[in-house]
Design an enzyme around this catalytic site. Structure first.
Site, short mmCIF file in Angstrom:
data_model
loop_
_atom_site.label_atom_id
_atom_site.label_comp_id
_atom_site.label_asym_id
_atom_site.label_seq_id
_atom_site.Cartn_x
_atom_site.Cartn_y
_atom_site.Cartn_z
N HIS A 3 -22.86 -6.90 6.47
CA HIS A 3 -22.71 -5.64 5.74
C HIS A 3 -23.74 -4.67 6.26
CE1 HIS A 3 -19.78 -6.88 2.72
NE2 HIS A 3 -20.40 -8.04 2.65
N PHE A 5 -24.19 -1.59 5.83
CA PHE A 5 -24.76 -0.68 4.82
C PHE A 5 -25.47 -1.48 3.74
CE2 PHE A 5 -25.40 2.56 1.84
CZ PHE A 5 -24.92 2.15 0.60
N LEU A 135 -14.94 5.54 -6.96
CA LEU A 135 -15.19 5.75 -5.53
C LEU A 135 -13.83 5.76 -4.83
CD1 LEU A 135 -16.69 5.82 -2.82
CD2 LEU A 135 -17.05 3.35 -3.05
N VAL A 137 -11.69 7.34 -1.25
CA VAL A 137 -11.59 8.08 0.01
C VAL A 137 -10.11 8.19 0.34
CG1 VAL A 137 -12.09 8.01 2.50
CG2 VAL A 137 -13.84 7.29 0.84
N SER A 143 -12.13 4.13 6.98
CA SER A 143 -12.92 3.59 8.10
C SER A 143 -13.57 4.70 8.93
CB SER A 143 -12.08 2.68 8.99
OG SER A 143 -11.10 3.43 9.68
N LYS A 144 -13.90 5.83 8.26
CA LYS A 144 -14.77 6.83 8.90
C LYS A 144 -16.18 6.66 8.35
CE LYS A 144 -11.65 10.76 9.83
NZ LYS A 144 -12.16 11.28 11.12
N ARG A 145 -16.43 5.53 7.65
CA ARG A 145 -17.75 5.27 7.08
C ARG A 145 -18.15 6.36 6.08
NH1 ARG A 145 -18.83 0.40 7.30
NH2 ARG A 145 -21.09 0.70 7.25
N LEU A 146 -17.16 6.90 5.33
CA LEU A 146 -17.48 7.90 4.30
C LEU A 146 -18.03 7.23 3.04
CD1 LEU A 146 -14.69 10.63 4.36
CD2 LEU A 146 -17.13 10.92 4.72
N LEU A 385 -14.56 1.06 -17.20
CA LEU A 385 -13.21 1.65 -17.22
C LEU A 385 -12.61 1.62 -15.81
CD1 LEU A 385 -14.15 4.64 -19.48
CD2 LEU A 385 -12.96 2.54 -20.15
C1 80O Z 1 -1.29 -3.29 -12.18
O1 80O Z 1 -1.76 -2.21 -11.38
C2 80O Z 1 -2.89 -2.44 -10.64
C3 80O Z 1 -3.34 -1.34 -9.91
C4 80O Z 1 -4.48 -1.51 -9.13
C5 80O Z 1 -5.18 -2.72 -9.07
C6 80O Z 1 -4.71 -3.80 -9.83
C7 80O Z 1 -5.44 -5.11 -9.80
C8 80O Z 1 -6.84 -4.91 -10.30
N1 80O Z 1 -7.77 -4.64 -9.49
N2 80O Z 1 -7.05 -5.00 -11.66
C9 80O Z 1 -8.31 -4.85 -12.19
O2 80O Z 1 -9.28 -4.51 -11.56
C10 80O Z 1 -8.44 -5.13 -13.65
C11 80O Z 1 -7.70 -6.14 -14.24
C12 80O Z 1 -7.91 -6.40 -15.61
C13 80O Z 1 -8.84 -5.65 -16.34
N3 80O Z 1 -9.53 -4.64 -15.75
C14 80O Z 1 -9.33 -4.38 -14.44
O3 80O Z 1 -10.03 -3.37 -13.85
C15 80O Z 1 -10.48 -2.34 -14.72
C16 80O Z 1 -12.01 -2.37 -14.72
C17 80O Z 1 -12.54 -1.93 -13.38
N4 80O Z 1 -12.01 -0.62 -12.98
C18 80O Z 1 -10.53 -0.63 -12.90
C19 80O Z 1 -9.92 -1.01 -14.24
C20 80O Z 1 -3.57 -3.66 -10.62
#
Ligand code: 80O
Length: 385
Positions: A3, A5, A135, A137, A143-146, A385
């Site tokens: 990593h 960074f 966050l 991009v 992959s422009k390292r932003l 959230l």
């Molecule tokens: C169903 O639609 C999705 C759209 C994008 C990503 C994911 C999978 C996922 N990455 N789910 C979670 O991160 C997740 C699953 C259950 C509860 N909280 C969650 O993430 C929250 C907390 C972190 N910020 C995003 C929302 C599902």
């Protein structure tokens, strides 16, 4: 994996010998770098005033088209404008922590990152932290390292407010998770979930059998289960503070925090209390937030309406019963699925209420704060959230 960074950041390994606490000492704010970090020459920093409707719409559009997708790129988070306003403009927020990047010529918003102030308790210490989120991009600038520059810039602006710790989550493994949690899903509209490929028909199960399996009562089982109101703020704050005290990392909620964060807002935050009909005591609290996802490329549906378990406290009944009431309401209000992490005491209801394990994990991180050891999910009391 190297990593480049992250190896430069204070997000180091555990040290059970050393105490718990900051990895690097705070500096005098006067010594914090005064000028923003350098961007590629055709881009410029642009602090986003989320009180401005037009800017908020630009942020919404960037996120809805370019933010987090599931591992199979079938769904993408679709945070609403009212959700983003609620999540990011809480009392005491710093407008300078809503950071955008624009193309100099077109002024198009192409990247974003946010911080909000929070009081997080780690074991017995309440630490003022920045919660870092959103966050993003633009897909065309990956992959422009932003991302490292966005992270360094929000860190610099957090330091300028004399804050030296941060908390964030990610679906990817970075140095060094303080907790790794599993997410679970409870179908409410199983037919739609199967139609859009979120769920699959279980072996030897028919669709009608599956619909019957997930059927829920029309009304909550608990008498006195009702939407939270302003008059409940003091009681809910006491319930939450007492309940969250058992977890090694948890938010330190004041009454003002509870009033702002947990009072119901349509299609943003749903919260409920159980009031004892004789004593009028508030004995239980349940909440879930609304985070739909765009369904990418399905001919019949465009949006998956998902509820995400937030903070829940049961003192007059098993948590299982309280959460079943929350499922009933979520179904009533048209949600397709109810999601939860295996944090806090959630394990006590996940299987019994017919949640199925998701296909991914959510990792929690602290910036510039060392714990003695990683936490089990049951020791994690913070939901971002
Ligand atoms: C169903 O639609 C999705 C759209 C994008 C990503 C994911 C999978 C996922 N990455 N789910 C979670 O991160 C997740 C699953 C259950 C509860 N909280 C969650 O993430 C929250 C907390 C972190 N910020 C995003 C929302 C599902």
């Amino acid at each position: 994996k190297r990593h480049l960074f992250w190896e430069t950041q204070p997000v180091g390994k555990y040290q059970d010998d050393a105490g718990e606490g900051p990895i690097e000492p705070a500096q005098p704010v006067s010594e914090v770098r005064q000028e923003p970090y350098n961007l590629p020459s055709t881009y410029e920093w642009s602090t986003c005033d989320l009180a401005d409707e037009h800017t908020m719409k630009e942020v919404y559009t960037l996120l809805t088209n370019n933010y987090v997708e599931d591992d199979d790129n079938m769904f993408r988070f679709d945070y609403s404008v009212s959700f983003l306003r609620w999540a990011l403009t809480l009392p005491g927020y710093f407008p300078s922590w809503h950071i955008g990047v624009r193309a100099k010529t077109s002024k198009k918003l192409v990247a974003f990152i946010t911080g909000i102030p929070a009081k997080i308790r780690t074991h017995d210490t309440v630490v003022p932290m920045a919660e870092i989120n959103f966050l993003c991009v633009h897909k065309k600038l990956r992959s422009k390292r932003l991302a490292p520059v966005l992270i360094k810039e929000v860190t610099r602006r957090v330091h300028l407010e004399d804050m030296w710790q941060a908390a964030y989550t990610a679906g990817v493994v970075l140095p060094t998770p303080i907790a790794t949690c599993q997410y679970w899903h409870r179908p409410l509209n199983p037919k739609k979930l199967i139609d859009v490929g979120f769920s699959r028909l279980a072996p030897r199960m028919t669709m009608s059998r599956t619909i019957k399996l997930y059927r829920l009562p029309e009304e909550p089982a608990t008498p006195g289960f009702r939407p939270m109101e302003r008059r409940d703020v003091v009681a809910v704050t006491k319930l939450l503070q007492t309940y969250l005290a058992q977890f090694q990392v948890a938010p330190h909620f004041s009454e003002d925090d509870v009033e702002y964060l947990l009072l119901p807002i349509d299609n943003v935050i749903n919260s409920f209390v159980v009031e004892n009909s004789e004593t009028h005591e508030i004995t239980d609290f349940a909440s879930f937030y609304t985070l739909p996802s765009t369904i990418i490329g399905n001919k019949n549906y465009s949006l998956l309406k998902a509820a995400y378990s937030y903070y829940n406290v049961a003192t007059s009944m098993p948590l299982l019963q309280l959460m079943n009431d929350a499922l009933v309401i979520a179904k009533q209000r048209g949600y397709d699925v109810f999601n939860a992490l295996d944090v806090m005491q959630n394990e006590s209801f996940l299987k019994e209420l017919k949640f199925g394990p998701g296909d991914g994990q959510l990792h929690y991180y602290l910036y510039n704060y060392r714990l003695r050891a990683p936490l089990k999910p049951t020791e994690m009391g913070l939901v971002l959230l």
